[in-house]
Write a protein that holds these residues in place. Sequence first.
Motif, PDB file in Angstrom:
ATOM      1  N   ASP A  70       0.824  -1.214   0.000  1.00 43.77           N
ATOM      2  CA  ASP A  70       0.000   0.000   0.000  1.00 43.77           C
ATOM      3  C   ASP A  70       0.852   1.255   0.000  1.00 43.77           C
ATOM      4  O   ASP A  70       0.387   2.340  -0.356  1.00 43.77           O
ATOM      5  N   ALA A  71       2.097   1.124   0.471  1.00 42.17           N
ATOM      6  CA  ALA A  71       3.008   2.279   0.500  1.00 42.17           C
ATOM      7  C   ALA A  71       4.439   1.776   0.416  1.00 42.17           C
ATOM      8  O   ALA A  71       4.717   0.603   0.722  1.00 42.17           O
ATOM      9  N   CYS A  72       5.326   2.657  -0.007  1.00 40.27           N
ATOM     10  CA  CYS A  72       6.737   2.284  -0.162  1.00 40.27           C
ATOM     11  C   CYS A  72       7.594   3.501   0.164  1.00 40.27           C
ATOM     12  O   CYS A  72       7.220   4.628  -0.172  1.00 40.27           O
ATOM     13  N   PHE A  73       8.712   3.283   0.848  1.00 42.14           N
ATOM     14  CA  PHE A  73       9.600   4.413   1.120  1.00 42.14           C
ATOM     15  C   PHE A  73      11.058   3.993   1.091  1.00 42.14           C
ATOM     16  O   PHE A  73      11.383   2.808   1.142  1.00 42.14           O
ATOM     17  N   TRP A  74      11.928   4.987   0.982  1.00 38.75           N
ATOM     18  CA  TRP A  74      13.371   4.744   1.055  1.00 38.75           C
ATOM     19  C   TRP A  74      13.969   5.865   1.897  1.00 38.75           C
ATOM     20  O   TRP A  74      13.446   6.976   1.960  1.00 38.75           O
ATOM     21  N   VAL A  75      15.083   5.553   2.547  1.00 36.97           N
ATOM     22  CA  VAL A  75      15.566   6.446   3.588  1.00 36.97           C
ATOM     23  C   VAL A  75      16.737   7.298   3.115  1.00 36.97           C
ATOM     24  O   VAL A  75      16.599   8.451   2.761  1.00 36.97           O
ATOM     25  N   PHE A  76      17.916   6.750   3.068  1.00 39.51           N
ATOM     26  CA  PHE A  76      19.138   7.503   2.804  1.00 39.51           C
ATOM     27  C   PHE A  76      19.939   6.894   1.658  1.00 39.51           C
ATOM     28  O   PHE A  76      19.540   5.885   1.108  1.00 39.51           O
ATOM     29  N   LYS A  77      21.115   7.487   1.420  1.00 38.33           N
ATOM     30  CA  LYS A  77      22.095   6.911   0.491  1.00 38.33           C
ATOM     31  C   LYS A  77      21.436   6.528  -0.829  1.00 38.33           C
ATOM     32  O   LYS A  77      21.553   5.413  -1.319  1.00 38.33           O
ATOM     33  N   ASN A  78      20.690   7.473  -1.390  1.00 38.67           N
ATOM     34  CA  ASN A  78      19.906   7.160  -2.578  1.00 38.67           C
ATOM     35  C   ASN A  78      20.697   7.108  -3.882  1.00 38.67           C
ATOM     36  O   ASN A  78      20.293   6.430  -4.811  1.00 38.67           O
ATOM     37  N   ALA A  79      21.806   7.840  -3.929  1.00 37.79           N
ATOM     38  CA  ALA A  79      22.474   8.039  -5.219  1.00 37.79           C
ATOM     39  C   ALA A  79      22.699   6.750  -6.013  1.00 37.79           C
ATOM     40  O   ALA A  79      22.401   6.712  -7.208  1.00 37.79           O
ATOM     41  N   PRO A  80      23.183   5.665  -5.410  1.00 39.23           N
ATOM     42  CA  PRO A  80      23.443   4.475  -6.228  1.00 39.23           C
ATOM     43  C   PRO A  80      22.177   3.823  -6.769  1.00 39.23           C
ATOM     44  O   PRO A  80      22.253   3.057  -7.730  1.00 39.23           O
ATOM     45  N   ILE A  81      21.014   4.071  -6.163  1.00 36.27           N
ATOM     46  CA  ILE A  81      19.811   3.381  -6.657  1.00 36.27           C
ATOM     47  C   ILE A  81      18.820   4.329  -7.338  1.00 36.27           C
ATOM     48  O   ILE A  81      17.834   3.911  -7.909  1.00 36.27           O
ATOM     49  N   SER A  82      19.086   5.630  -7.271  1.00 31.21           N
ATOM     50  CA  SER A  82      18.244   6.630  -7.914  1.00 31.21           C
ATOM     51  C   SER A  82      18.381   6.501  -9.445  1.00 31.21           C
ATOM     52  O   SER A  82      19.424   6.049  -9.915  1.00 31.21           O
ATOM     53  N   PRO A  83      17.387   6.871 -10.257  1.00 33.57           N
ATOM     54  CA  PRO A  83      16.124   7.517  -9.938  1.00 33.57           C
ATOM     55  C   PRO A  83      15.009   6.507  -9.626  1.00 33.57           C
ATOM     56  O   PRO A  83      15.113   5.317  -9.966  1.00 33.57           O
ATOM     57  N   PHE A  84      13.935   7.034  -9.027  1.00 32.64           N
ATOM     58  CA  PHE A  84      12.820   6.197  -8.601  1.00 32.64           C
ATOM     59  C   PHE A  84      11.708   6.309  -9.649  1.00 32.64           C
ATOM     60  O   PHE A  84      10.901   7.233  -9.624  1.00 32.64           O
ATOM     61  N   THR A  85      11.736   5.366 -10.573  1.00 31.60           N
ATOM     62  CA  THR A  85      10.913   5.453 -11.791  1.00 31.60           C
ATOM     63  C   THR A  85       9.980   4.246 -11.915  1.00 31.60           C
ATOM     64  O   THR A  85      10.035   3.313 -11.104  1.00 31.60           O
ATOM     65  N   LYS A  86       9.223   4.249 -13.008  1.00 28.09           N
ATOM     66  CA  LYS A  86       8.331   3.128 -13.326  1.00 28.09           C
ATOM     67  C   LYS A  86       9.129   1.816 -13.434  1.00 28.09           C
ATOM     68  O   LYS A  86       8.700   0.774 -12.966  1.00 28.09           O
ATOM     69  N   GLU A  87      10.319   1.923 -14.067  1.00 27.76           N
ATOM     70  CA  GLU A  87      11.152   0.732 -14.245  1.00 27.76           C
ATOM     71  C   GLU A  87      11.431   0.062 -12.901  1.00 27.76           C
ATOM     72  O   GLU A  87      11.420  -1.162 -12.776  1.00 27.76           O
ATOM     73  N   MET A  88      11.658   0.876 -11.877  1.00 28.12           N
ATOM     74  CA  MET A  88      11.979   0.342 -10.568  1.00 28.12           C
ATOM     75  C   MET A  88      10.718  -0.033  -9.773  1.00 28.12           C
ATOM     76  O   MET A  88      10.650  -1.083  -9.146  1.00 28.12           O
ATOM     77  N   LEU A  89       9.712   0.834  -9.807  1.00 27.44           N
ATOM     78  CA  LEU A  89       8.598   0.703  -8.867  1.00 27.44           C
ATOM     79  C   LEU A  89       7.318   0.186  -9.512  1.00 27.44           C
ATOM     80  O   LEU A  89       6.341  -0.088  -8.811  1.00 27.44           O
ATOM     81  N   GLY A  90       7.335   0.028 -10.854  1.00 24.87           N
ATOM     82  CA  GLY A  90       6.130  -0.367 -11.600  1.00 24.87           C
ATOM     83  C   GLY A  90       5.385  -1.565 -11.009  1.00 24.87           C
ATOM     84  O   GLY A  90       4.161  -1.510 -10.829  1.00 24.87           O
ATOM     85  N   PRO A  91       6.080  -2.664 -10.664  1.00 25.31           N
ATOM     86  CA  PRO A  91       5.371  -3.846 -10.158  1.00 25.31           C
ATOM     87  C   PRO A  91       4.649  -3.625  -8.822  1.00 25.31           C
ATOM     88  O   PRO A  91       3.857  -4.459  -8.416  1.00 25.31           O
ATOM     89  N   LEU A  92       4.939  -2.503  -8.144  1.00 24.94           N
ATOM     90  CA  LEU A  92       4.220  -2.223  -6.881  1.00 24.94           C
ATOM     91  C   LEU A  92       2.824  -1.666  -7.160  1.00 24.94           C
ATOM     92  O   LEU A  92       1.983  -1.583  -6.275  1.00 24.94           O
ATOM     93  N   MET A  93       2.599  -1.284  -8.406  1.00 21.93           N
ATOM     94  CA  MET A  93       1.293  -0.765  -8.811  1.00 21.93           C
ATOM     95  C   MET A  93       0.386  -1.931  -9.185  1.00 21.93           C
ATOM     96  O   MET A  93       0.893  -2.987  -9.571  1.00 21.93           O
ATOM     97  N   PRO A  94      -0.937  -1.831  -9.115  1.00 20.07           N
ATOM     98  CA  PRO A  94      -1.677  -0.593  -8.859  1.00 20.07           C
ATOM     99  C   PRO A  94      -1.982  -0.361  -7.368  1.00 20.07           C
ATOM    100  O   PRO A  94      -2.574   0.646  -7.029  1.00 20.07           O
ATOM    101  N   SER A  95      -1.561  -1.308  -6.494  1.00 15.38           N
ATOM    102  CA  SER A  95      -1.999  -1.173  -5.090  1.00 15.38           C
ATOM    103  C   SER A  95      -1.294  -0.037  -4.361  1.00 15.38           C
ATOM    104  O   SER A  95      -1.869   0.609  -3.497  1.00 15.38           O
TER     105      SER A  95
END
Length: 350
Positions: A70-95
Amino acid sequence: MESEFKQEDQVELKRSTKKRVLSIDIPQFATDLLEKLKEKYIFDFIVPDPHSREETIKKIHKAAERNTYDACFWVFKNAPISPFTKEMLGPLMPSCRLFITGAAGYDDLDIEWMAANGAYAANAQNAPTEGTAIMNLLLFLSVLRGSREAEQTMRSGKWHGNLPLMEDPRGKIVGIIGMGAIGKSFAQKIISLGGRVIYNNRTRLSKEEEESLDVQYVNFDELLTTSDVISVNCPLTLSTKNLLSKNEFQKMKDGVYILNTARGNIIDEEAFIEAIQSGKVSRAGLDVFVNEPSPNPFWLTCDKVTVQPHWGGFTTSTAVKVEEAILENIDTFFKTGRPLNPVNTPAIQL
Ligand SMILES: NC(=O)c1ccc[n+]([C@@H]2O[C@H](COP(=O)([O-])OP(=O)(O)OC[C@H]3O[C@@H](n4cnc5c(N)ncnc54)[C@H](O)[C@@H]3O)[C@@H](O)[C@H]2O)c1
């Protein structure tokens, strides 16, 4: 009336109605609040691969195969895994209806894609303010006092060698581009050191606020031409990308100092390097870079530049505030349907 479900079914039903949150990384600071929220919501944690966005994406997709979030978050040290896009987060949708970044900046989130799919994006807003304003101050003092060169000279066995005398903050005109939370906090620190603050902002502050902060609004060109030190504190957006470029450097005072704790892409990198090499910019203090975490090698070798690895928010008190802000956004969202600090407006409100 007797329930049509067996007791185990009821337990299962209760369990399944709990909201489920995917945490990319494990919160380590706001642990009391996390424990409290675990009584209401289910949290699953995955540890991002610090060196590989692809591996992190695989972990997120695997989690999405096993559970519905229902929700997703990330905390720190984002640079190596950024950006937060459809490619990364798409399967978490549509919920998934809420994505929260532990940063104040959200230029690395595809907030339009999230909004189009009915999801809020939220940030930790003011949590990193003080830590980043102090980083701004550290860079300010470092460039004025030439601490990078002095340290280098001493380490090379020459004591203070032939270094020239350095500068003091008193009387310096500091031009702040972006008088938001960090800009204001930095301005207060400069005033307390005897500096004078001029600023340019998308919206001018009220007269009362200008007076209480002791800052003066100027147009963008005046800021460029009159500042001894220019501090970049606005967000990276389509209109601020390369805000400082060749033309803007030409307008600045000879020997100007540049500070940037906002985002690397707000300054045109090629023009910036040229301005340092020509002496137009005498020294720079940078916490942010184009292409983090692998910036242009120039920044790592130039003695006129103090560098920090996007380190503004990396203090223990900031970490507590960031994690609390994330968790409070989640709790508020599940209670009211709206997070505390939304940075987009979902197209479909559920
Ligand atoms: N180095 C770090 O660790 C770190 C930590 C936190 C935030 N940041 C960066 O700092 C930025 C500022 O953070 P904040 O919390 O002060 O944000 P904020 O939203 O409180 O303030 C930003 C200000 O910039 C102004 N602005 C926007 N576009 C502008 C433009 N074109 N010209 C002049 N002003 C403009 C806005 O009106 C606002 O007042 C963030 O967007 C983020 O990119 C970096």
